[in-house]
Design an enzyme around this catalytic site. Sequence first.
Site, PDB file in Angstrom:
ATOM      1  N   ASP A   1    -105.762  30.892 -27.866  1.00  0.00           N
ATOM      2  CA  ASP A   1    -107.023  30.187 -27.585  1.00  0.00           C
ATOM      3  C   ASP A   1    -107.282  29.016 -28.531  1.00  0.00           C
ATOM      4  OD1 ASP A   1    -107.454  32.065 -25.588  1.00  0.00           O
ATOM      5  OD2 ASP A   1    -108.524  33.409 -26.937  1.00  0.00           O
TER       6      ASP A   1
ATOM      7  N   LYS B   1    -104.724  25.009 -26.377  1.00  0.00           N
ATOM      8  CA  LYS B   1    -103.427  24.517 -25.876  1.00  0.00           C
ATOM      9  C   LYS B   1    -103.583  23.827 -24.520  1.00  0.00           C
ATOM     10  CE  LYS B   1    -101.885  28.746 -26.071  1.00  0.00           C
ATOM     11  NZ  LYS B   1    -103.003  29.414 -26.732  1.00  0.00           N
TER      12      LYS B   1
ATOM     13  N   GLY C   1    -105.372  32.285 -20.753  1.00  0.00           N
ATOM     14  CA  GLY C   1    -106.529  31.620 -20.145  1.00  0.00           C
ATOM     15  C   GLY C   1    -106.597  30.252 -20.780  1.00  0.00           C
ATOM     16  N   HIS C   2    -106.146  29.234 -20.061  1.00  0.00           N
ATOM     17  CA  HIS C   2    -106.091  27.880 -20.610  1.00  0.00           C
ATOM     18  C   HIS C   2    -107.159  27.032 -19.924  1.00  0.00           C
ATOM     19  CE1 HIS C   2    -101.596  28.552 -21.843  1.00  0.00           C
ATOM     20  NE2 HIS C   2    -102.438  29.375 -22.433  1.00  0.00           N
TER      21      HIS C   2
ATOM     22  N   GLN D   1    -100.509  32.271 -25.481  1.00  0.00           N
ATOM     23  CA  GLN D   1    -100.831  33.091 -26.664  1.00  0.00           C
ATOM     24  C   GLN D   1    -100.557  32.275 -27.934  1.00  0.00           C
ATOM     25  OE1 GLN D   1     -98.752  34.921 -24.003  1.00  0.00           O
ATOM     26  NE2 GLN D   1    -100.801  35.002 -23.176  1.00  0.00           N
TER      27      GLN D   1
ATOM     28  N   LEU E   1    -112.605  20.275 -34.096  1.00  0.00           N
ATOM     29  CA  LEU E   1    -113.166  19.802 -35.369  1.00  0.00           C
ATOM     30  C   LEU E   1    -114.689  19.663 -35.240  1.00  0.00           C
ATOM     31  CD1 LEU E   1    -112.239  18.700 -38.204  1.00  0.00           C
ATOM     32  CD2 LEU E   1    -112.620  16.435 -37.243  1.00  0.00           C
TER      33      LEU E   1
END
Length: 431
Positions: free
Chosen positions: A13, A16, A40-41, A225, A333
């Site tokens: 998470d 990616k 889950g992207h 992952q 960020l």
Amino acid sequence: MENRVIIGGQWGDEGKGKIIDAFGEGFDWVLRYQGGANAGHTIQVGAKEHVLHLIPSGIFREGVRCFLGNGMVIDPWALRDEIVALEEKGVSVRDRLYVSSAASLLMPYHKRLDELREQLRKRKSIGTTGRGIGPAYQDKLQRSGLRLGALTMPLEKLERTAIEHILEANEILAGQFEAEPLPAKVLAEELVVLAQTLRPMIVDGFTALRGIRERRESALFEGAQGTLLDIDHGTFPYVTSSNCTVGGAVTGTGLPPRSLGEIVGVFKAYCTRVGNGPFPTELLAEEGEHLRKLGGEFGATTGRPRRCGWFDLVAGRYTVGVNGLSGAVITKLDVLDTLPTIKVAEAYDLDGERLDDFPVRPDMLPRVRPVLKEIPGWEKPTNKAKKLADLPSPARKYLEYLEKELGVLIVGVSVGKARDEMILTPTGVTT
Ligand code: GDP
Ligand code: IMO
Ligand code: MG
């Protein structure tokens, strides 16, 4: 165009999906090589947010071909649903999705076994996503599971084969778990229907990826992952069942190592973990809750709240080394924008002794305490920044510190969910 591998640098998470979408333009291929629908992207395109579980994040770039590699475990029910959902949103999928015939077929009994094994582990449960990943890889390594290629068999033979496998699984369900059997005939008939939908996309990987092997076509490899969830190099046993580290890109596609190109790790500007297992920089109670709220840290697959903590340089340096990263991208960020102080783990303390290297032994990590360094926050918004110079000076200092301590160039900084909320820094962040 040089190929690139995008790898999760922490416990998954890291963002990616967004990075693959942002970097995806111009590549001929985006390839998934391990894992399954546990991923889950999330990708934001315009005002719309999409979550992908099996289909590569390159699908939102027109003309990019997407490939599901032999290293994956693929639930055909989930794959069909994902294709249909994307097509309903107007994204063309079938003409540019290719699935390796050597990928493992994940069946409904794998999901049921995943659930039951987790219940049996009680307090020691891994906290899996319940998508059947462990049991499907177990069948692969036992050499008893089916592959996607089975869906191209004559349909009657496929139905008979599926029934045999489901009946065998029913024996395990009854014998080991006293659980209800699954309806073999109904599921096998459903699989026959799915086979007809998916068949045109099933290919021989060696042939389909020839252009990449021969360097005529470019590829972006999409990791799922993260390094610390790798079956061999992660925080075993609290890991997933595949190689999320760089080697997985080779074994999971059948492409040779020299086709990998740049190896880029994605790290959040802090750290999260979902599921159980050690997490040295975890923030508990209100502090953790605050970071979770700022980052919107809820699982993209299961909706579970993610555990949150500070950036961990010990784990980060391990990721850089294990994968031989040539670059790193720092995401989210902007989530730290309102914090007066940011902390980072520089080392660990184990019974009064300083550890600079990530301890691989599973009995050590739960006992370490982070040695934290405090860094001044910037307390200004960062999401409009288009170049490094637009960032507040303490934010730039934070990035420089991470670059120096990780020992790898930071080649990109993400400051928001959208594709263009991204600063490209190909020569690093240190001026
Ligand atoms: P993945 O599994 O690594 O693809 O990451 P997930 O999609 O599970 O989780 C990352 C979450 O952070 C998603 O909701 C993204 O939309 C979001 N995200 C990614 N990059 C940024 C960023 O730079 N800033 C903010 N605020 N959110 C981001
Ligand atoms: P993406 O690709 C975060 C975690 C689960 C659990 C462990 C094992 O979105 O980064 P599994 O279902 O794989 O057997 O679960 O791994 N996990 C993830 N955590 N992001 C993921 O994927 C994950 N996929 C699995 O929470 O701790
Ligand atoms: Mg995710």
